[in-house]
Design a protein around this motif. Structure first.
Motif, PDB file in Angstrom:
ATOM      1  N   UNK A 146      -2.333   5.323 -14.854  1.00 33.90           N
ATOM      2  CA  UNK A 146      -2.613   6.330 -13.842  1.00 33.90           C
ATOM      3  C   UNK A 146      -1.356   6.695 -13.063  1.00 33.90           C
ATOM      4  N   UNK A 147      -1.320   7.934 -12.600  1.00 31.23           N
ATOM      5  CA  UNK A 147      -0.236   8.394 -11.750  1.00 31.23           C
ATOM      6  C   UNK A 147      -0.763   9.391 -10.740  1.00 31.23           C
ATOM      7  N   UNK A 148      -0.041   9.553  -9.647  1.00 25.81           N
ATOM      8  CA  UNK A 148      -0.388  10.514  -8.600  1.00 25.81           C
ATOM      9  C   UNK A 148       0.704  11.568  -8.536  1.00 25.81           C
ATOM     10  N   UNK A 166      -8.678   5.182  -2.846  1.00 21.94           N
ATOM     11  CA  UNK A 166      -9.348   3.901  -2.995  1.00 21.94           C
ATOM     12  C   UNK A 166      -8.833   3.098  -4.170  1.00 21.94           C
ATOM     13  N   UNK A 167      -9.262   1.843  -4.293  1.00 19.66           N
ATOM     14  CA  UNK A 167      -8.833   0.994  -5.408  1.00 19.66           C
ATOM     15  C   UNK A 167      -9.290   1.523  -6.760  1.00 19.66           C
ATOM     16  N   UNK A 168     -10.287   2.423  -6.765  1.00 20.89           N
ATOM     17  CA  UNK A 168     -10.714   3.062  -8.012  1.00 20.89           C
ATOM     18  C   UNK A 168      -9.943   4.348  -8.268  1.00 20.89           C
ATOM     19  N   UNK A 169      -8.915   4.617  -7.423  1.00 16.46           N
ATOM     20  CA  UNK A 169      -8.064   5.802  -7.520  1.00 16.46           C
ATOM     21  C   UNK A 169      -8.841   7.095  -7.310  1.00 16.46           C
ATOM     22  N   UNK A 170      -9.880   7.016  -6.464  1.00 16.19           N
ATOM     23  CA  UNK A 170     -10.616   8.192  -6.042  1.00 16.19           C
ATOM     24  C   UNK A 170     -10.282   8.471  -4.579  1.00 16.19           C
ATOM     25  N   UNK A 206       0.845  -1.199   0.000  1.00 17.99           N
ATOM     26  CA  UNK A 206       0.000   0.000   0.000  1.00 17.99           C
ATOM     27  C   UNK A 206       0.878   1.246   0.000  1.00 17.99           C
ATOM     28  N   UNK A 207       0.527   2.200  -0.818  1.00 15.80           N
ATOM     29  CA  UNK A 207       1.253   3.463  -0.889  1.00 15.80           C
ATOM     30  C   UNK A 207       0.935   4.304   0.340  1.00 15.80           C
ATOM     31  N   UNK A 208       1.959   4.698   1.084  1.00 14.82           N
ATOM     32  CA  UNK A 208       1.772   5.515   2.281  1.00 14.82           C
ATOM     33  C   UNK A 208       2.630   6.765   2.165  1.00 14.82           C
ATOM     34  N   UNK A 209       1.988   7.938   2.210  1.00  6.86           N
ATOM     35  CA  UNK A 209       2.689   9.211   2.060  1.00  6.86           C
ATOM     36  C   UNK A 209       2.445  10.054   3.301  1.00  6.86           C
ATOM     37  N   UNK A 210       3.513  10.514   3.928  1.00  9.03           N
ATOM     38  CA  UNK A 210       3.411  11.478   5.029  1.00  9.03           C
ATOM     39  C   UNK A 210       3.858  12.824   4.482  1.00  9.03           C
ATOM     40  N   UNK A 230      -5.924   1.802  -1.435  1.00 10.37           N
ATOM     41  CA  UNK A 230      -4.676   1.579  -2.159  1.00 10.37           C
ATOM     42  C   UNK A 230      -3.549   2.445  -1.609  1.00 10.37           C
ATOM     43  N   UNK A 231      -3.898   3.537  -0.907  1.00  6.39           N
ATOM     44  CA  UNK A 231      -2.875   4.413  -0.359  1.00  6.39           C
ATOM     45  C   UNK A 231      -3.472   5.419   0.598  1.00  6.39           C
TER      46      UNK A 231
END
Length: 229
Positions: free
Chosen positions: A68-70, A126-130, A1-5, A142-143
């Motif tokens: 997709x990208x963030x 979420x898994x739908x990237x929302x 899982x992507x985790x960003x602080x 997802x993150x």
């Protein structure tokens, strides 16, 4: 899982300088002139396996062939002495790095909100990237992104389009200044492997000489255009 602080991420300056008034010059000079900074963006690939040194995101198939990208875009405002930022607009325009259809802003954070309380908040992807709030089930995430919430009323424009923007409106006694950050989930059309992102910033500022609209100077344009990843 992507985790960003996000509270621990640094700010690498892409452009820093004084804002220019639209149609006229600010009457102040030097350190009292309204200043702004735009940081280098950060990009995470979604929907494909992440490199071993990164926290991964499980691959998600796409029936339409999109990838997709963030992307994270930080910026900051430093109004001069006696100045007050009433509203600031930050936008990101998305283009293919070469020829082809334009990518779109699939989702964005922060969302439209009237919340004016400061403090830390956790957003879930979420898994739908929302994006969703912290109440989302961890089994369906997802993150996560931990970040500071801006004390402003926020309106988002352009979701599902190639030009996305945020309007941060001052509310209450909290000043609209300091560091701010936005995130965009980018959908790349089939065949597009990289995105050119161009940032723009403007601020409505109340000064001793009256209200002025400050914008990035022309020389900043080349420094706030990036190819991602």
């Amino acid at each position: 899982m992507l985790t960003i602080d996000d509270t621990q991420l640094g700010f690498e300056t892409a452009w820093e300088g004084a804002l220019e008034a639209s149609g006229e010059a600010f009457a102040v000079r030097g350190k009292d002139k309204p200043q702004a900074s735009i940081g280098q963006p950060t990009y995470w690939t979604l929907g494909t396996p992440a490199p071993p040194e990164q926290v991964g995101v499980q691959a998600m198939g796409s029936s339409n062939g999109q990838r997709y990208g963030l992307a994270r875009f930080p910026f900051s405002l430093r109004p001069g002495t006696g100045h007050r930022v009433l509203r600031t607009d930050f936008s990101v325009s998305l283009y293919p790095s070469g020829s082809g259809p334009r990518p779109i802003a699939y989702d964005a954070y922060p969302p439209t909100t009237t919340t004016t309380q400061e403090g830390e908040v956790t957003a879930s992807l979420g898994p739908d990237f929302k994006f969703a709030g912290a109440e989302a089930s961890l089994a369906k995430v997802e993150g996560t992104i931990k970040l500071k919430r801006a004390a402003a009323a926020i309106t988002v424009y352009g979701l599902g389009e190639s030009d996305v923007s945020w309007a941060f409106q001052e509310r209450g006694e909290q000043l609209l200044a300091g560091s701010l950050v936005v995130y965009v989930v980018i959908a790349l059309p089939p065949g597009i492997t990289a995105v050119r992102a161009i940032a723009r910033l403007s601020a409505n500022i109340n000064t001793p000489m009256g209200r002025l609209l400050g914008r990035l100077p022309d020389e900043a344009e080349a420094k706030v255009s990036w190819v991602l990843p």
